[in-house]
Design an enzyme around this catalytic site. Structure first.
Site, short mmCIF file in Angstrom:
data_model
loop_
_atom_site.label_atom_id
_atom_site.label_comp_id
_atom_site.label_asym_id
_atom_site.label_seq_id
_atom_site.Cartn_x
_atom_site.Cartn_y
_atom_site.Cartn_z
N GLU A 165 0.94 -0.93 -0.09
CA GLU A 165 0.59 0.33 0.01
C GLU A 165 0.74 1.51 0.47
O GLU A 165 0.59 2.02 1.25
CB GLU A 165 -1.19 0.37 1.45
CG GLU A 165 -1.84 -1.40 0.99
CD GLU A 165 -2.95 -0.98 2.10
OE1 GLU A 165 -2.99 -0.66 3.15
OE2 GLU A 165 -3.40 -2.20 2.42
N GLU A 363 -5.33 -8.71 0.96
CA GLU A 363 -5.66 -8.49 2.62
C GLU A 363 -7.38 -8.04 2.10
O GLU A 363 -7.60 -7.15 1.51
CB GLU A 363 -4.91 -6.82 2.97
CG GLU A 363 -3.30 -7.11 3.92
CD GLU A 363 -3.40 -6.06 3.80
OE1 GLU A 363 -4.15 -5.41 4.65
OE2 GLU A 363 -2.12 -5.89 4.12
C1 BGP Z 1 -3.87 -2.13 5.54
C2 BGP Z 1 -2.51 -2.23 6.10
C3 BGP Z 1 -1.98 -3.83 6.97
C4 BGP Z 1 -3.40 -3.22 8.60
C5 BGP Z 1 -4.28 -2.86 7.88
C6 BGP Z 1 -5.83 -2.65 9.65
O1 BGP Z 1 -4.27 -0.98 4.98
O2 BGP Z 1 -1.70 -2.81 5.26
O3 BGP Z 1 -1.03 -3.28 8.02
O4 BGP Z 1 -3.25 -2.54 9.42
O5 BGP Z 1 -4.60 -2.28 7.26
O6 BGP Z 1 -5.80 -1.98 9.11
P1 BGP Z 1 -6.35 -1.06 11.28
O7 BGP Z 1 -5.61 -2.03 12.51
O8 BGP Z 1 -6.09 0.44 11.27
O9 BGP Z 1 -8.41 -1.44 10.97
#
Ligand code: BGP
Length: 458
Positions: A165, A363
């Site tokens: 990202e 993800e």
């Molecule tokens: C994505 C990232 C991860 C993780 C996820 C969840 O954008 O790649 O590293 O952090 O988001 O995010 P959050 O914990 O802020 O809900």
């Protein structure tokens, strides 16, 4: 029953900085998160910092067993640059080499496909002090780091990833203040974005030089931008939002060139980055072999209600407002919209406009605050997470039937992990982590995921 193609990958993603933790004597150097926490712990949820993550550094053997117990056929993590080269561009830390080789070997020994990312928001602090990604020297230091990783670990890694990202540190570091250096500086932000892309292309080149057969990709958060209405002004807002948020990396990474309209907009605001002759040719020649796509929520936008104040600093929102669609489905525990159809739209977009390049959903997941309230009979009954995954998989399956070239689904994440300023606020794991005892307990979704993987569908 929905069946996925043969050899479809089932697994999860995590990252080094969010799971490893630090141990006295491990010789890891500080990255920007370590430093930021040391000067401003109050910014981090419950003041839990990057040192106290899920102790993967010490427990990895047991954790890798949990991958098997939850049906993983693929696993993605990242190397921490600041662990391997503590000051970013000098001596290599032998303990880190040993650690990553053991972890990667452990994944392979369990018959699991390994995806390794080189950069998950974690710049070594020494490099940040010298100007960070604004400086071209950081690009060259990253190239040397990437080259070293390929030389040290290529025999164990199935697929490489250059960045996770990359638009996020640009937005959060130079516009919205969720990542260090937390400044508001569009000029620096654009330079950082450009340098990150250049670094990614250099890593693709280096990877193929070490091993021409090896696949290397980039992971992008590719939410489509949905306009509020079909009014031309809303449609324009969505088009431009997508230029900033997705195409700024998607186009150069896959097509080898920047969208003309994005270049024109940056030019209009006097924001074109510094570049050197030969850069654009390099970007053109070293495109990725596959894409990783992260998808949590859609981006909905509308034409801006107001004109930006002439003296206000530049934000991409000069061109669009964020829009909350009435009647949207929500994950109330995280405050994010759930829109399963987005997966299908992403897939069609890649199929139609990006040569149907191979991709993996790297993800997708459901963050829940206060998840312990769903504990029953000793473990968390996260039916909402199972429903969330099923909903997205149905759309993904439909797209694959229609020809989308998606090769796997990686949930975020396997064990609840630390998440930047949110720390452990939102839990995403198939496995619960007790922060006090470090005990790991498989959630209902973990058992379900194993069945999903074994049956290659649901
Ligand atoms: C994505 C990232 C991860 C993780 C996820 C969840 O954008 O790649 O590293 O952090 O988001 O995010 P959050 O914990 O802020 O809900």
């Amino acid at each position: 029953m929905i069946h996925f193609p043969e050899n479809f990958l089932w697994g999860s993603s995590t990252s080094g900085p969010q799971s490893e933790g630090r141990l006295a004597g491990d010789k890891k150097g500080d990255n920007t998160w370590d430093y930021w926490f040391s000067i401003a712990p109050e910014k981090f949820h419950n003041q839990v910092g990057p040192k106290d993550t899920s102790t993967f550094y010490t427990n990895f053997e047991k954790d890798l067993d949990l991958l098997v117990q939850t049906g993983h056929t693929a696993f993605r993590t990242s190397i921490q640059w600041s662990r391997l080269i503590p000051d970013g561009d000098g001596e290599v830390n032998p303990l880190a080499v040993d650690f990553y080789r053991k972890v990667f070997q452990g994944v392979k020994d369990r018959g699991i496909e390994l995806l390794v990312n080189l950069y998950h928001f974690d710049l070594p602090m020494v490099l940040e002090e010298q100007g960070g990604w604004v400086k071209r020297e950081t690009v060259l230091a990253y190239e040397r780091y990437a080259q070293l990783c390929f030389e040290l670990f290529d025999d164990l890694v199935d697929r490489w990833i250059t960045f996770n990202e990359p638009i996020v540190p640009v937005e959060c570091g130079y516009f919205y203040q969720y990542h260090y250096p937390a400044v508001i500086d569009a000029e620096a932000g654009v330079q950082v974005a450009y340098h990150t892309q250049l670094a990614s292309s250099l890593a693709v080149k280096a990877c193929h030089q070490v091993n021409p057969e090896k696949k290397i990709g980039i992971v992008l958060n590719l939410t489509p931008a949905y306009p509020r209405s079909q009014h031309p002004a809303d449609v324009k807002a969505a088009r431009i939002a997508e230029l900033f948020q997705a195409k700024s990396f998607l186009d150069p990474s896959v097509k080898g060139s920047y969208p003309e309209e994005l270049v024109e907009i940056l030019q209009k605001h006097d924001l074109l980055p510094d570049y050197e002759e030969g850069d654009l040719q390099l970007i053109k020649e070293h495109t990725v072999d596959y894409l990783g796509v992260n998808y949590y929520q859609p981006l909905r936008v509308a034409a801006p209600k107001f004109q930006a104040h002439p003296e206000s600093p530049f934000f991409p929102e000069y061109y669009y407002d964020h829009y909350e669609m009435p009647g949207r489905k929500m994950n109330p525990h995280r405050g994010w919209e759930i829109y399963e159809r987005g997966v299908h739209d992403i897939a069609k977009n890649i199929q139609r406009d990006y040569g149907n390049i191979e991709w993996i959903l790297t993800e997708n997941g459901m963050g829940v605050e206060g998840e312990e309230k769903f504990r029953q009979d000793g473990f968390i009954q996260d039916d909402y997470r199972i429903d969330f995954v099923k909903g997205h998989l149905k759309e993904l399956h439909k797209a694959i039937q229609e020809g989308a070239n998606c090769k796997g689904y990686l949930i975020w994440t396997f064990i609840d992990c630390w998440s930047w300023l949110n720390s452990y606020k939102n839990r995403y794991g198939l496995i619960e982590l007790d922060l006090d005892t470090q005990e790991r307990i498989i959630k209902k979704s973990g058992y379900w995921f194993k069945k999903l993987s074994q049956e290659n569908g649901f």
